[in-house]
Write a protein that holds these residues in place. Sequence first.
Motif, PDB file in Angstrom:
ATOM      1  N   GLN A  53      -6.871   2.079   3.458  1.00 44.53           N
ATOM      2  CA  GLN A  53      -7.199   1.079   4.478  1.00 44.53           C
ATOM      3  C   GLN A  53      -8.395   0.241   4.031  1.00 44.53           C
ATOM      4  O   GLN A  53      -8.392  -0.987   4.141  1.00 44.53           O
ATOM      5  CB  GLN A  53      -7.509   1.753   5.804  1.00 44.53           C
ATOM      6  CG  GLN A  53      -6.319   2.393   6.491  1.00 44.53           C
ATOM      7  CD  GLN A  53      -6.718   3.064   7.796  1.00 44.53           C
ATOM      8  OE1 GLN A  53      -7.724   2.725   8.408  1.00 44.53           O
ATOM      9  NE2 GLN A  53      -5.922   4.036   8.230  1.00 44.53           N
ATOM     10  N   LEU A  77      -7.351   6.683   4.768  1.00 46.41           N
ATOM     11  CA  LEU A  77      -8.473   5.824   5.115  1.00 46.41           C
ATOM     12  C   LEU A  77      -9.005   5.045   3.923  1.00 46.41           C
ATOM     13  O   LEU A  77      -9.451   3.904   4.069  1.00 46.41           O
ATOM     14  CB  LEU A  77      -9.593   6.671   5.735  1.00 46.41           C
ATOM     15  CG  LEU A  77      -9.251   7.347   7.065  1.00 46.41           C
ATOM     16  CD1 LEU A  77     -10.389   8.231   7.520  1.00 46.41           C
ATOM     17  CD2 LEU A  77      -8.919   6.301   8.126  1.00 46.41           C
ATOM     18  N   ASP A  85       3.179  -1.488   4.225  1.00 44.33           N
ATOM     19  CA  ASP A  85       2.868  -0.071   4.078  1.00 44.33           C
ATOM     20  C   ASP A  85       4.123   0.700   3.685  1.00 44.33           C
ATOM     21  O   ASP A  85       5.115   0.705   4.419  1.00 44.33           O
ATOM     22  CB  ASP A  85       2.314   0.458   5.411  1.00 44.33           C
ATOM     23  CG  ASP A  85       1.948   1.919   5.377  1.00 44.33           C
ATOM     24  OD1 ASP A  85       1.905   2.507   4.290  1.00 44.33           O
ATOM     25  OD2 ASP A  85       1.686   2.482   6.469  1.00 44.33           O
ATOM     26  N   CYS A 118       0.838  -1.199   0.000  1.00 48.65           N
ATOM     27  CA  CYS A 118       0.000   0.000   0.000  1.00 48.65           C
ATOM     28  C   CYS A 118       0.874   1.250   0.000  1.00 48.65           C
ATOM     29  O   CYS A 118       1.920   1.292   0.647  1.00 48.65           O
ATOM     30  CB  CYS A 118      -0.908   0.013   1.217  1.00 48.65           C
ATOM     31  SG  CYS A 118      -1.989  -1.434   1.332  1.00 48.65           S
ATOM     32  N   LEU A 144      -0.963   3.573   4.429  1.00 48.84           N
ATOM     33  CA  LEU A 144      -2.121   3.106   5.187  1.00 48.84           C
ATOM     34  C   LEU A 144      -2.612   4.150   6.191  1.00 48.84           C
ATOM     35  O   LEU A 144      -3.573   3.900   6.913  1.00 48.84           O
ATOM     36  CB  LEU A 144      -1.793   1.793   5.893  1.00 48.84           C
ATOM     37  CG  LEU A 144      -1.798   0.574   4.970  1.00 48.84           C
ATOM     38  CD1 LEU A 144      -1.349  -0.672   5.718  1.00 48.84           C
ATOM     39  CD2 LEU A 144      -3.177   0.352   4.357  1.00 48.84           C
ATOM     40  N   GLU A 145      -1.988   5.320   6.221  1.00 46.33           N
ATOM     41  CA  GLU A 145      -2.585   6.424   6.969  1.00 46.33           C
ATOM     42  C   GLU A 145      -3.829   6.935   6.250  1.00 46.33           C
ATOM     43  O   GLU A 145      -4.708   7.538   6.863  1.00 46.33           O
ATOM     44  CB  GLU A 145      -1.571   7.557   7.140  1.00 46.33           C
ATOM     45  CG  GLU A 145      -0.460   7.243   8.124  1.00 46.33           C
ATOM     46  CD  GLU A 145       0.431   8.442   8.373  1.00 46.33           C
ATOM     47  OE1 GLU A 145       0.719   8.725   9.558  1.00 46.33           O
ATOM     48  OE2 GLU A 145       0.833   9.091   7.399  1.00 46.33           O
TER      49      GLU A 145
END
Length: 316
Positions: A68, A65, A89, A59, A62-63
């Motif tokens: 996520q 949203l 991440d 990703c 992943l901070e």
Amino acid sequence: MAKATGLSPASVSYALRGMQVSGETIERVRRAAAELGYEADPIARALASGRTGMIGLLCGSLEDLWQQALAVGIGRALKDNDRYALILDAVGDPARERTLARQLRDQRVDALIVQPVDPAAPFWAELCESLPVVSIGDALAGARTAGEVVFDNRAGVTLALEHLRDRGHRRLAVLTPTRASTPDRPADVHVLAEAERLALDIEVITAPQSPAATGVARGALAAGHRAFFCFSDSIAYGVYAASVAGGLRIPLDVSVMGYDDHPMSGLLTPPLTTVDWDIDRIVRAAVGAVVDAADGETRHRRIVQSPQLRERGSVG
């Protein structure tokens, strides 16, 4: 198991691994396995098939949203296909992305799904020679990927900027997670071209996809900006927080647009106007492509995802 299904041991073995037999046979064997309480030894299956059953998911950050939610959807869809996601991440860092991608390859994942931080990085071409890779969002420049689910960023950017222009805004702050080290991301390139075409005065400002975006937004508000186009709903939430802290009202004093339609965006006051990329379809397309590639399918898949404007109440 062979006796219960009336199949040869070899056919049962292939069916349990999802190889070289029909879908009907696979379902027949799995149904019998469930009734008998049989569970295949994953280590033995990996040794026999040369596959681990693991799919890497790298990703961008992943901070964010929306990313996520994407990771959750992909993890569940892979499980439904008897695969498991190994989620890492890159925290928005191109160097970390490169290191983690190579580590996933060295850990012998069967394939990789990536939402790239730096889609133009040269290392992708080398990585794709040794591992099936499916990219989400942007194509990997110069790389022979197994598949790509790319966003029509030109259309998405045009939708957003034309909406802001049509509502009377000519001066915009564009908040993007793109760093100076990766200036060639398609969405950022398109926003500059479209701003020129639409005669808009824009300032592009780097902002994190995290609560720290509030500080960046506070600085932009202090500089006089009152209309914002954010390349992530997570960044837009920071504009909301900074506006409230500054005693400014959305949309009466400040207009805000997002770019990925996270479910939380409809719950804000007022709800956030944003661009919807249909995350469920993205998950289905990416997982379908990566599972086929892990099973040896060599046909390249390219899915272009079209956007829809979700007009709500955040643009005055």
